[in-house]
Design an enzyme around this catalytic site. Sequence first.
Site, mmCIF file in Angstrom:
data_model
loop_
_atom_site.group_PDB
_atom_site.id
_atom_site.type_symbol
_atom_site.label_atom_id
_atom_site.label_comp_id
_atom_site.label_asym_id
_atom_site.label_seq_id
_atom_site.Cartn_x
_atom_site.Cartn_y
_atom_site.Cartn_z
ATOM 1 N N LYS A 82 0.890 -1.146 0.095
ATOM 2 C CA LYS A 82 -0.045 0.027 -0.018
ATOM 3 C C LYS A 82 0.719 1.240 0.009
ATOM 4 O O LYS A 82 1.931 1.269 0.650
ATOM 5 C CB LYS A 82 -0.889 -0.001 1.185
ATOM 6 C CG LYS A 82 -1.866 1.068 1.462
ATOM 7 C CD LYS A 82 -2.677 1.052 2.725
ATOM 8 C CE LYS A 82 -3.631 2.253 2.750
ATOM 9 N NZ LYS A 82 -4.435 1.913 4.023
ATOM 10 N N SER A 157 -9.213 1.872 3.257
ATOM 11 C CA SER A 157 -8.409 2.708 2.471
ATOM 12 C C SER A 157 -7.410 1.722 1.634
ATOM 13 O O SER A 157 -7.088 2.178 0.599
ATOM 14 C CB SER A 157 -7.671 3.838 2.942
ATOM 15 O OG SER A 157 -6.723 3.315 3.968
ATOM 16 N N SER A 181 -9.198 -0.129 7.591
ATOM 17 C CA SER A 181 -8.833 -0.349 6.157
ATOM 18 C C SER A 181 -8.015 -1.456 5.758
ATOM 19 O O SER A 181 -7.861 -1.782 4.654
ATOM 20 C CB SER A 181 -7.922 0.771 6.174
ATOM 21 O OG SER A 181 -8.411 2.278 5.889
#
Length: 489
Positions: A82, A157, A181
């Site tokens: 990420k 996210s 997330s």
Amino acid sequence: MIMDISTLSLTQVSALLQQGEISSLDLTRAVLDRIALIDDQLHAFLYLDTDRALEQAEKIDRERKKGSKIAKPLLGIPLAVKDVLAVKGMPCTCGSKILENYHPPYTATAVRRLQDAGMIIIGKTNTDEFAMGSSTENSAYGITRNPWDATRVPGGSSGGSAAAVAARMVSAALGTDTGGSVRQPASFCGVTGLKPTYGRVSRYGLVAYGSSLDSCGAFGHSARDVQMLFSAMAGHDPLDATSQNVAIHSMDFTKNPDLRGVRIGVPREYFLPGMQKDVESKVRAAIEIFSELGAQVKEVSLPHTEFAVPVYYLVAPAEASANLARYDGIRFGPRLDGENLWDVFTRTRGEKFGDEVTRRIMLGTYALSAGYYDAYYGQAQKVRALIKRDFEEVFKEVDTIACPVAPTTAFKIGVHGDDPLAMYLEDIFTLPANLAGIPGLAFPVGFDQEGLPVGMQLMGKHFDESNLFKLADAYQQVTDWHKRSPELK
Ligand code: GLN
């Protein structure tokens, strides 16, 4: 050799590599080919490190041929990261224009440990700006789409990482979880994702959002996949003062698990009248399977659950407003010119932060300001302690909590666009674990009527990740939801 990796999990590629059935170069090429073939439809990746990944794979294959006998289960396997985790030599945008072209001079500890275990960082995945969001729609670099239905969000996210694993572009990816997330996108995309105990995995190199809540987690297709990643990345790190020195249990996944003696609590506050009906029915059916495997299941109560959303949306923005003060156009990222220093700050921040981040900074600054601090931030901290105490009480009676990850399955792109509050309410079942610092594991337990994955969450005592892996693995031995893949061409 042309390889179809589209059905292989991390555990499987690891076995094939160790048996010499495939090479790391074959695997890395296959991963890159598949990304080239389908990521245009999804946009899970923001950056690919193609040349270096291939070079590393070749080098690993050469070394493997020399015959090192040390078992390294993750050696030579591509990993997606990420884009809020620093990796030296790669950009780290955090999904924000304010960090466009920023290249951190160091690597996050969690990533470095996986590199030390031999993993190849293939690239960086899309995220809501500074991990603020539940849909990956808040990225400044475009949205990511759900591999099961491209008109829907992948969750967020860490939506890029979850979509990349779900679409079988990679078998493993890292995400971060401040309020859900990792778990919520895992649920929306039908993969397995862990939010570890706070302090279990170093936060060094994880770009700070809410420092008392942030954690670095992982995605795979099964509990075993995620456990492999977790055991390599967890552990004390002198570079993160909150990281703890607690031994990681070695896992022995037994066949035909017997869950007699295991006590599972089902919190009544996690089944709300307004939630999607087939989320409730699939999660309840999964709980039934745990009973059939011998576990003792009982209803429990976490009475302060309803305060998790207001508490989180005070604490997280408050911490974010302090953490994001450093992005002023001077030390990081692009700078807009101005008459004076103040002008430079305000123009750069005003233009380069997106709407959601701006909203959070304003909320947080307000909650921390003189005159309001006691009423908002101080009060939120007190209620946070009550939420934590709820869990302590329940964990006197049961070992694990089983519940949904989110009240709905993946929603349509754009539906919460004008209504941040509706988006925040999506987080109701994931926020409490972050507020209490406990671990949570999400994994698929079926599909809704539209064919979208439904996820279930197991939460455990501090540092008891192994119990979550054990239970999820037991479930995955007798079901095959985690083996399903979306059809992508
Ligand atoms: N959706 C939550 C938020 O927007 C959680 C995000 C996260 O875990 N990073 O803050």
